[in-house]
Design a protein around this motif. Sequence first.
Motif, PDB file in Angstrom:
ATOM      1  N   ASN A 108       3.094  -5.765   4.984  1.00  0.00           N
ATOM      2  CA  ASN A 108       2.177  -6.874   4.728  1.00  0.00           C
ATOM      3  C   ASN A 108       1.159  -6.434   3.680  1.00  0.00           C
ATOM      4  O   ASN A 108       0.289  -5.608   3.947  1.00  0.00           O
ATOM      5  CB  ASN A 108       1.467  -7.282   6.018  1.00  0.00           C
ATOM      6  N   LEU A 109       1.280  -6.977   2.476  1.00  0.00           N
ATOM      7  CA  LEU A 109       0.401  -6.586   1.376  1.00  0.00           C
ATOM      8  C   LEU A 109      -0.678  -7.620   1.092  1.00  0.00           C
ATOM      9  O   LEU A 109      -1.299  -7.605   0.025  1.00  0.00           O
ATOM     10  CB  LEU A 109       1.244  -6.344   0.111  1.00  0.00           C
ATOM     11  N   GLU A 110      -0.907  -8.511   2.040  1.00  0.00           N
ATOM     12  CA  GLU A 110      -1.989  -9.478   1.884  1.00  0.00           C
ATOM     13  C   GLU A 110      -3.331  -8.750   1.915  1.00  0.00           C
ATOM     14  O   GLU A 110      -3.511  -7.785   2.653  1.00  0.00           O
ATOM     15  CB  GLU A 110      -1.938 -10.521   3.004  1.00  0.00           C
ATOM     16  N   ASN A 111      -4.259  -9.211   1.129  1.00  0.00           N
ATOM     17  CA  ASN A 111      -5.610  -8.647   1.129  1.00  0.00           C
ATOM     18  C   ASN A 111      -5.615  -7.158   0.759  1.00  0.00           C
ATOM     19  O   ASN A 111      -6.400  -6.371   1.268  1.00  0.00           O
ATOM     20  CB  ASN A 111      -6.257  -8.830   2.506  1.00  0.00           C
ATOM     21  N   THR A 112      -4.675  -6.777  -0.161  1.00  0.00           N
ATOM     22  CA  THR A 112      -4.528  -5.377  -0.567  1.00  0.00           C
ATOM     23  C   THR A 112      -4.425  -5.284  -2.084  1.00  0.00           C
ATOM     24  O   THR A 112      -3.685  -6.051  -2.711  1.00  0.00           O
ATOM     25  CB  THR A 112      -3.270  -4.754   0.068  1.00  0.00           C
ATOM     26  N   LEU A 113      -5.166  -4.344  -2.663  1.00  0.00           N
ATOM     27  CA  LEU A 113      -5.139  -4.119  -4.113  1.00  0.00           C
ATOM     28  C   LEU A 113      -4.461  -2.771  -4.376  1.00  0.00           C
ATOM     29  O   LEU A 113      -4.736  -1.787  -3.684  1.00  0.00           O
ATOM     30  CB  LEU A 113      -6.557  -4.108  -4.684  1.00  0.00           C
ATOM     31  N   VAL A 114      -3.571  -2.729  -5.364  1.00  0.00           N
ATOM     32  CA  VAL A 114      -2.810  -1.520  -5.668  1.00  0.00           C
ATOM     33  C   VAL A 114      -2.905  -1.226  -7.166  1.00  0.00           C
ATOM     34  O   VAL A 114      -2.757  -2.136  -7.995  1.00  0.00           O
ATOM     35  CB  VAL A 114      -1.323  -1.667  -5.263  1.00  0.00           C
ATOM     36  N   LEU A 115      -3.137   0.040  -7.511  1.00  0.00           N
ATOM     37  CA  LEU A 115      -3.132   0.425  -8.917  1.00  0.00           C
ATOM     38  C   LEU A 115      -2.839   1.910  -9.046  1.00  0.00           C
ATOM     39  O   LEU A 115      -3.077   2.681  -8.109  1.00  0.00           O
ATOM     40  CB  LEU A 115      -4.470   0.113  -9.593  1.00  0.00           C
ATOM     41  N   GLY A 116      -2.307   2.312 -10.197  1.00  0.00           N
ATOM     42  CA  GLY A 116      -2.026   3.719 -10.437  1.00  0.00           C
ATOM     43  C   GLY A 116      -0.911   3.910 -11.435  1.00  0.00           C
ATOM     44  O   GLY A 116       0.035   3.121 -11.503  1.00  0.00           O
ATOM     45  N   PRO A 136      -4.920   6.161  -7.030  1.00  0.00           N
ATOM     46  CA  PRO A 136      -4.599   7.594  -7.175  1.00  0.00           C
ATOM     47  C   PRO A 136      -5.566   8.474  -6.389  1.00  0.00           C
ATOM     48  O   PRO A 136      -6.776   8.225  -6.378  1.00  0.00           O
ATOM     49  CB  PRO A 136      -4.744   7.828  -8.684  1.00  0.00           C
ATOM     50  N   ALA A 137      -5.027   9.491  -5.754  1.00  0.00           N
ATOM     51  CA  ALA A 137      -5.863  10.391  -4.944  1.00  0.00           C
ATOM     52  C   ALA A 137      -6.939  11.064  -5.779  1.00  0.00           C
ATOM     53  O   ALA A 137      -8.051  11.306  -5.302  1.00  0.00           O
ATOM     54  CB  ALA A 137      -4.977  11.440  -4.270  1.00  0.00           C
ATOM     55  N   TYR A 151      -7.472   4.030   0.234  1.00  0.00           N
ATOM     56  CA  TYR A 151      -6.360   4.921   0.578  1.00  0.00           C
ATOM     57  C   TYR A 151      -5.956   5.735  -0.655  1.00  0.00           C
ATOM     58  O   TYR A 151      -5.448   5.172  -1.631  1.00  0.00           O
ATOM     59  CB  TYR A 151      -5.164   4.115   1.089  1.00  0.00           C
ATOM     60  N   PRO A 152      -6.166   7.050  -0.628  1.00  0.00           N
ATOM     61  CA  PRO A 152      -5.767   7.894  -1.760  1.00  0.00           C
ATOM     62  C   PRO A 152      -4.266   8.183  -1.727  1.00  0.00           C
ATOM     63  O   PRO A 152      -3.745   8.714  -0.748  1.00  0.00           O
ATOM     64  CB  PRO A 152      -6.583   9.174  -1.540  1.00  0.00           C
ATOM     65  N   VAL A 153      -3.582   7.826  -2.790  1.00  0.00           N
ATOM     66  CA  VAL A 153      -2.122   7.977  -2.849  1.00  0.00           C
ATOM     67  C   VAL A 153      -1.777   9.081  -3.842  1.00  0.00           C
ATOM     68  O   VAL A 153      -2.179   9.026  -5.005  1.00  0.00           O
ATOM     69  CB  VAL A 153      -1.452   6.655  -3.270  1.00  0.00           C
ATOM     70  N   SER A 154      -1.006  10.066  -3.383  1.00  0.00           N
ATOM     71  CA  SER A 154      -0.589  11.170  -4.251  1.00  0.00           C
ATOM     72  C   SER A 154       0.786  10.943  -4.850  1.00  0.00           C
ATOM     73  O   SER A 154       1.098  11.472  -5.920  1.00  0.00           O
ATOM     74  CB  SER A 154      -0.587  12.490  -3.477  1.00  0.00           C
TER      75      SER A 154
END
Length: 510
Positions: free
Chosen positions: A99-107, A139-140, A155-158
Amino acid sequence: MLARVLSGATIGLESVIIEVQVDIASSGLPSFAIVGLPDKAVEEAKERVRSALKNSGADFPARRITINLAPADLPKVGPSYDLPIALGILVASGQISANLENTLVLGELSLDGSVRHTNGVLAMAMLAKEKKIKKIFLPAVNSEEASVIGDLEIYPVSSVLELFYHLQGTKKITPVPHKPFSGIVSCVNVEFDMGDIRGQENAKRVLEIAAAGDHNVFMKGPPGAGKTMLARALPGILPELTEEEALEVTKIYSITGNLPPGESIIRHRPFRSPHHTISRIGLIGGGSRPAPGEISLAHRGVLFLDEFPEFPHHVIEALRQPMEDGVVTVSRAAGILTFPAEFILVTASNPCPCGYLGDASHSCSCLPGQIQRYQKKISGPIMDRIDLHIDVPAVRIEKLSDEKGKEFREESKTIKKRVQKARDLQSRRFRGIRVLANGRLTTREVKQFCPLSPECRVLLRQAALQMNLSARSYFKIIKVARTIADLAEEKEISPAHIAEALQYRPRQEN
């Protein structure tokens, strides 16, 4: 299947939500297309995403894949769409159910699936908070930068694989805790201390006034007198950034890629010193893809222009409007962008091409015509916009070799305490309006906040007639006098404050 992932784009210094729509067709020849005005870096995301998914152990669908970056009429720039595109492909192909509602993603992605540093993360975090988006995957290496924004799950993503495990519930990513502004330690590395500068007491006084009231400074003197050293000592006496100011500065540095690695927020005022060969676009901002220039990178700090007359005439003249308005507006066919530019302008100049005009220890070798041409490189309108003018004479050798007077030279930290008190006083006085310092007051605000006694009016009127002052100079003297009174912790402007302010204005010939 169709998947939607929210990301963001930066237009100048403003951010907007971008919806990354991923469609994987069940029929048709295998292809991979990105639409929605992508630039070359976004177009190349196809190869980065393909390799990143394969090297992370995911399946890359051998189908017709179409990526739409909506709204379609907004140009998309940079590699920050890699991660949302990869995530959208995983969701649309059924490899992830999330569920990606109300979620921002970048990198940005590397070919091995790791997530690289991305510019503008702070601006995206501020956008997410403004749009009431609760989660942001980034990005982490940028997590510290975003942690200053509250009310967000960061959320830091590596790597792509780490994000895959998190969304599947196999191995959760721990959100980065919020770091309030008050808990971040300032680490100012001051190049020079005022206590290290011998002599030049008048120039030090001028810089103290400039720091306390955000006033522009023009220093004129022979080579080696200490003009550059004085200017570089100025950051050590500037007042601390407020939280609002720090976020403004950090946002500019984050978007332009100038934020120091590992630093979450800039706590010290910027100091920019471009070379005199800089172009107008480099100083003011602009370009085919309008970006902030040096005056915006100096926002809330100092812009030091050494060898001021050596700058191209059209570059100097371009400073007129930003010095007055505190912003610069760049108009291009693609649109109109406004960048902040509230800075203290500090300039240094020699009196003539050889530098020794009026110096008692050296004779000037310049012809009268050369001197006149050199001094005319800086126009009257620019000089009129500078509040404080000071001559910086050569320091006598006796002062340089005298160690006995060392204890009488004030250190920067002592001067900074007075400057901070004066700035705090101004903050209380101007509460409720956007003005933060005396130097930023408009004519109407000068009349409201800087009342003059009859004695002050008489003195100022006489000086205006004798010195042939312009209307702008008239009000600048009042603003400088108000700052001098604030440094003395006095409520009213006295004739002594007006008299000192008048010393720092150049006399205009009739």
